[in-house]
Enzyme design. Structure first.
Site, PDB file in Angstrom:
ATOM      1  CG  ASP A   1     -28.170  18.466   2.190  1.00 31.01           C
ATOM      2  OD1 ASP A   1     -28.734  17.811   1.307  1.00 31.01           O
ATOM      3  OD2 ASP A   1     -28.407  19.674   2.393  1.00 31.01           O
ATOM      4  N   GLY A   2     -25.380  20.046   1.603  1.00 33.51           N
ATOM      5  CA  GLY A   2     -24.905  21.429   1.724  1.00 33.51           C
ATOM      6  C   GLY A   2     -25.515  22.139   2.921  1.00 33.51           C
ATOM      7  CG  HIS A   3     -29.388  24.033   4.814  1.00 33.72           C
ATOM      8  ND1 HIS A   3     -29.422  23.871   6.180  1.00 33.72           N
ATOM      9  CD2 HIS A   3     -29.980  25.229   4.557  1.00 33.72           C
ATOM     10  CE1 HIS A   3     -30.025  24.923   6.726  1.00 33.72           C
ATOM     11  NE2 HIS A   3     -30.366  25.757   5.773  1.00 33.72           N
TER      12      HIS A   3
ATOM     13  CG  HIS B   1     -31.739  22.826   0.283  1.00 30.34           C
ATOM     14  ND1 HIS B   1     -31.028  23.472  -0.693  1.00 30.34           N
ATOM     15  CD2 HIS B   1     -31.749  23.671   1.355  1.00 30.34           C
ATOM     16  CE1 HIS B   1     -30.636  24.650  -0.244  1.00 30.34           C
ATOM     17  NE2 HIS B   1     -31.039  24.797   0.984  1.00 30.34           N
TER      18      HIS B   1
ATOM     19  CD  GLU C   1     -32.928  32.676   7.694  1.00 29.21           C
ATOM     20  OE1 GLU C   1     -31.798  32.771   7.180  1.00 29.21           O
ATOM     21  OE2 GLU C   1     -33.709  31.734   7.463  1.00 29.21           O
TER      22      GLU C   1
ATOM     23  CG  HIS D   1     -26.736  29.722   5.399  1.00 30.87           C
ATOM     24  ND1 HIS D   1     -27.617  29.217   6.310  1.00 30.87           N
ATOM     25  CD2 HIS D   1     -27.482  30.192   4.373  1.00 30.87           C
ATOM     26  CE1 HIS D   1     -28.855  29.370   5.860  1.00 30.87           C
ATOM     27  NE2 HIS D   1     -28.804  29.969   4.675  1.00 30.87           N
TER      28      HIS D   1
ATOM     29  CB  CYS E   1     -36.996  28.690   5.815  1.00 28.47           C
ATOM     30  SG  CYS E   1     -36.181  30.280   5.766  1.00 28.47           S
ATOM     31  CB  CYS E   2     -38.824  32.580   8.874  1.00 26.58           C
ATOM     32  SG  CYS E   2     -37.097  32.908   8.455  1.00 26.58           S
TER      33      CYS E   2
ATOM     34  CD  GLU F   1     -30.200  33.305   3.340  1.00 24.82           C
ATOM     35  OE1 GLU F   1     -31.257  33.807   2.991  1.00 24.82           O
ATOM     36  OE2 GLU F   1     -30.033  32.088   3.519  1.00 24.82           O
TER      37      GLU F   1
ATOM     38  CB  CYS G   1     -34.471  30.158  10.181  1.00 32.27           C
ATOM     39  SG  CYS G   1     -36.040  29.730   9.416  1.00 32.27           S
TER      40      CYS G   1
END
Lengths: 669, 669
Positions: free
Chosen positions: B190-192, B140, B336, B268, B416-417, B320, B338
């Site tokens: 990046d993975g995210h 991340h 979610e 995701h 995160c949310c 997710e 987010c």
């Protein structure tokens, strides 16, 4: 010899031959890692050991014949015991000297793996002797012991192998020295119930009351101190034997309160029904009314609120567990094959306690549906989990459904189910009749020849039927006694009507607790019963929210399902009219010979595939007539991967029109 | 100044005050561990770190002000960045010198935590400098970087703090030196996804094309080599940073194929919509038609097949993630907060690309329903997961639903949310209008005063409305230019009818792509639009099998739900007649002031509770009249733990009777 039942039934002999010719040799090869198969994860869990079974090798290492470490689940030994038990029943039915020699060798191996003090568990003997009986929440030591006792008694009964019985007694004595109320002993129990059942079988075989008392002790001790298991684990201060076992609540182990005070079915479903099975028998053997009452309450909770229509139990993969009343999802459930096997055991013990047809009804429901569904028709593929609805695409794309398999795997990392199935099906003759003093109850229906030692004289019963495809059952009963005895036949809960003849004369007999009773000094008397076996619709209690507006079909003891192979994809677009008739036909060449159901339903035709996701008016879908074919639930997933559903939406008939009226759409048949 | 929108709206000012007065100070305390709250697991996972946030302390340690180790999620830094971004919008709306001083100090701290080469990630700086950029599937690092860039631009924009912008550029330059097509750089991503968005904001703020090019590079590189992330992880030969991350398939990261070739929303959900958001903007900035087409395809797949009626996305907790088309379970979903925030971003970018009302419709749907539901009315409790059906007892007894909370927790292990919500709600003014050269699109409706720099002159728009409770919206538009400009107002997809007046005169305007267009040299012109805002029923595509036979209610942009607080337990026993009218009323004193819906439905009366589980005939249940009250979905779970359901079964009107006919049961109102 108390009773002897020889099965001559086409439906069941196919299974028993499958066990003898396919399952027993196949499972032997698996246990010896001498066959190249794909072992699948029973669920998405990276800690699962899947390379091999290693079960026989574990014994060889423990016996000192080989060097190495234990491999596989900590309860891997039980796979061997359950195999041995299945072999025992199979040999009892039909002797096979080669198989007997093999089994004798296995007995020798087990005896060699046993320690001098009687202790037996290959994992602990090989790799962790210092942890013996010190991590009972995970260790499965007594669970495996129980399975060995069951196997030993069955094998002794079949071939009179004294060594196996001695080994089992020696193990039981070891446990008896280590567990109990006395000072210096462990005041506790195993995390997974089963030894309680094994000890009872050993008590039956030997008459040694210590085994009954020890079984009773475990049941009465369970949950008295809810924290025994967790405290023992904490005191040990060692890493877990099974990753993640610390996450489960007390209910998982049925220790949240004393077992005798539990009123709802909680936690791991197999454990719960094994507990109930033992409690039901101990209650009888010790005339413990409080324990019997606990069994009744747990039974009612399962049967009234927590059981699938297929006789499956366990609503969630998490803890392989019960959840709450009426929570019976069709696509995420667990419904483990072993749990339904345990439900058969529990029902059988309760039926021995109380002549009450519902016990046999549930036993039959579980046996003919979820239990049989646990195995493919080839006897070499097995379900651990038995869903009521499968859409392969949804299963594959949601790891939350990783436990649901659209087709049966060849073997599973946790292989409790396949040998459990083998031992139950190989001993199904045990479940046909129950003798209570001068009374014989006929509970299951299949062709068989049986003889019973009655209080006075001997009774023989010949049963003839084409069950489960036909509701006619005939009994020819003879007795060497001249005094009357009672013969009771279960009138299944699923039938609305029945006809009874004795020696050609129609009788009108009242049903009492689910049975009709014949009291007579029998002498080649001919009883003929015809259960009305019409296809039926079933509805779930409205509290089962996911089945609202749906119906399921059955005929006789069999629950039916729709498969994609017969009906195409998108089973969720199918619906059935409330008043549509259901046709039945027997198909010799389908799925080993099955009765199928046929309905004329409707399929929503969505026209084009790019309709919006939500509309503020009803979707303008055409309903097109659609023949729907149903196969017995036990036979599903034998034709490759496809959709399956037990429940179907039902379209209500507009008010004012009486239900059951002929319908135009029937013409298409 | 391109545009300025000052919100004067009661509905939104309540939220913005909540952010300023409650959320920002509350979250500051949480980030500093200076408040005693209960941090809850977002799901049943023992690896979650729940003792504290430690987010500010991580920066202090990285900056050398304190000693110690990093604590919390590896992406804990992003909580601080999102907080800073929310502060920026809040200060822009209303200056608060104390808060500005605090934020300036945070900027100083972040700059101090930054390494000399621009690298910024407290975990790696403190505890694993040798692993920098070497485990991108989990790290991340770029995700956090992206959030810092977004925050930096917003904060610079609000208070002209040059240091924050310099720090962000320095970080972006560091990333630019490390990633790219050139030899010696990492050919990866990046993975995210998120840095792609941050770089675009930095490009907007600085005009430096390198940032646009780097964002574009990450998007074009993504999935070209599907195994980049897993290979990098394997090469590193180090333990995982996040337990279990190795279990996810390529789809989880959207790397199973090149991003530009993906046609279905996979993996995701937050990652996917962040990816789409960046692609949609880069497509516009670089006029990349292929990238735009990829966005359109992914949009269609989400909106037509994978979105809940509440604007929630993500059908499973496992990863997710999205699952498959039409797989939208109500009680096990993820949805979610987010992810819906990300869907708002994606929709907003697409609307900038193409004037097409559906983008704004979905943006509004997500914003007013799932996004707002993410926060309690007190601004201090938050949902991570937004279910469409909750039965608290089922949630508690099934660990498979451990991610579903019946009430909002105070804080979550993965936080995160809450700050994501804060930054979106604090910047909601950004989403009201979009200016495209000489055209202004009015997309959201709320009271606000706005001004726009047009190609020629300045345009001011005063919007007046009581939205979302009332469908009347007025605009008073003036312009300093004498030449005509275009003003377009979205006609929401949910309305069946609308009326338009300009300066008191009714106009008949055609809707084009979801908008009505006014072309005029505006001079204090008064446009009045009335959207018909009747309560409506919605139906799901029959492929959403769990919604068959059910309906959901809405009014205006709001989706409604039933709660136990109003309707008692057992919401699954309620049903609504197909033709029953829906009444609306505004309740000033309920839930901070909400419009509620009222229907006269029916409740199945099961009589006694011990009815059997299955019957071979319909259950003889009485249907009793039952008033059903509905509250806006966003406002649920503010009155303690109770049942909730968005969907209700609908009873069809018998054929022959026209729908919509008056019904006797209405009399009870």
């Amino acid at each position: 010899m108390e009773k002897k039942v020889i099965i001559q039934d086409k439906f069941w002999l196919r299974y028993r031959e499958l066990i003898r010719k396919e399952m027993i040799p196949y499972q032997w090869n698996v246990l010896n890692d001498s066959i190249d198969i794909k072992i699948e994860k029973e669920r998405n869990d990276n800690t699962l050991l899947l390379e091999k079974s290693h079960a026989i090798m574990n014994f060889k290492i423990a016996a000192g014949r080989e060097q190495g470490h234990h491999y596989g689940w900590i309860f891997q030994d039980s796979d061997v015991y359950k195999w041995l038990e299945a072999v025992a029943y199979s040999l009892k039915e039909k002797m096979d000297e080669n198989l007997k020699d093999l089994a004798d060798e296995v007995v020798d191996l087990i005896a060699e793996a046993q320690e001098d003090d009687g202790y037996l568990s290959t994992y602990f003997t090989i790799d962790a002797p210092e942890r013996k009986y010190r991590c009972l929440n995970e260790s499965h030591e007594l669970y495996c012991a129980g399975h060995f006792m069951e196997a030993a008694v069955a094998y002794y009964d079949a071939v009179k192998n004294q060594k196996v019985l001695d080994t089992a007694c020696c193990l039981a004595d070891c446990i008896d020295r280590n567990f109990g109320r006395e000072e210096g002993k462990i005041h506790g129990y195993d995390g997974h119930e089963e030894v309680e059942i094994g000890l009872l079988r050993l008590y039956e075989a030997t008459g040694d009351k210590r085994y009954l008392q020890l079984s009773c002790y475990f049941l009465e001790e369970r949950g008295k101190d809810p924290y025994f298991l967790s405290r023992q684990k904490a005191e040990e201060q060692r890493p877990p034997l099974i990753e993640g076992m610390d996450q489960w609540p007390l209910e998982y182990y049925q220790v949240h309160k004393p077992a005798l005070e539990q009123t709802t079915a909680e936690g791991h479903a197999v454990r719960l029904v094994y507990l109930c099975t033992a409690m039901a028998q101990v209650a009888r053997e010790t005339k413990n009314e409080k324990m019997l009452e606990a069994c009744r309450k747990l039974w009612r909770n399962i049967v009234d609120k927590r059981m699938y229509i297929t006789g499956g139990i366990g609503s969630t993969v998490h803890g392989e567990a019960f959840t709450t009343d009426y929570d019976l999802p069709d696509d995420t459930m667990y419904c483990e094959t072993c749990a339904s096997i345990g439900l058969v055991f529990f029902a059988h013990q309760m039926l021995k306690n109380e002549t009450y047809g519902e016990y046999a009804d549930v036993m039959e429901r579980a046996l003919y549906n979820t239990v049989l569904a646990g195995m493919a028709l080839d006897g070499k593929h097995f379900f651990y989990v038995n869903p009521l609805e499968v859409v392969p695409e949804k299963v594959k794309k949601d790891p939350g459904k990783s436990h649901v398999k659209p087709v049966r795997p060849q073997w599973l990392g946790c292989a409790c189910c396949p040998p459990n199935l083998a031992r139950l099906l190989a001993s199904v003759d045990e479940y046909v009749y129950i003798q209570k003093e001068n009374t014989i109850l006929a509970n299951l229906f299949m062709n068989c020849e049986s003889s019973f030692q009655m209080p006075k004289g001997e009774c023989t019963i010949m049963q003839k039927t084409n069950y489960p495809w036909d509701g006619n059952v005939e009994f020819i009963i003879g007795s060497t006694a001249e005094e009357p005895m009672t013969f009771a036949v279960r009138i299944p809960g699923w039938t609305d009507n029945y006809m009874i003849k004795m020696n050609g004369r129609t009788l009108s007999l009242e049903v009492k607790n689910g049975y009709v009773f014949f009291e007579k000094a029998f002498a080649a008397d001919h009883i003929q019963i015809e259960f009305e076996m019409k296809p039926k619709r079933w509805y779930a209690n409205p509290h089962v929210s996911n089945e609202n507006g749906k119906t399921a079909l059955s005929r006789g003891p069999l629950i039916y399902c729709m498969e994609g192979a017969d009906n195409g994809d998108c089973l969720h677009l199918l619906e059935l009219k409330e008043d549509e008739e259901i046709q039945y036909s027997y198909e010799e060449n389908l799925l080993g010979g099955v009765g199928t159901l046929h309905t004329c339903g409707m399929k929503l035709d969505l026209g084009h595939s790019d309709m919006p996701l939500y509309l503020s008016r009803h979707f303008e879908t055409e309903k097109v007539k659609k023949k729907i074919k149903w196969v017995p639930y036990y036979s599903w997933a034998n034709r490759g991967e496809n959709e399956m559903s037990v429940w179907i939406r039902e379209e209500k008939v507009p008010r004012g029109k009486p239900a059951g009226m002929p319908n135009k759409m029937k013409e298409v048949f």
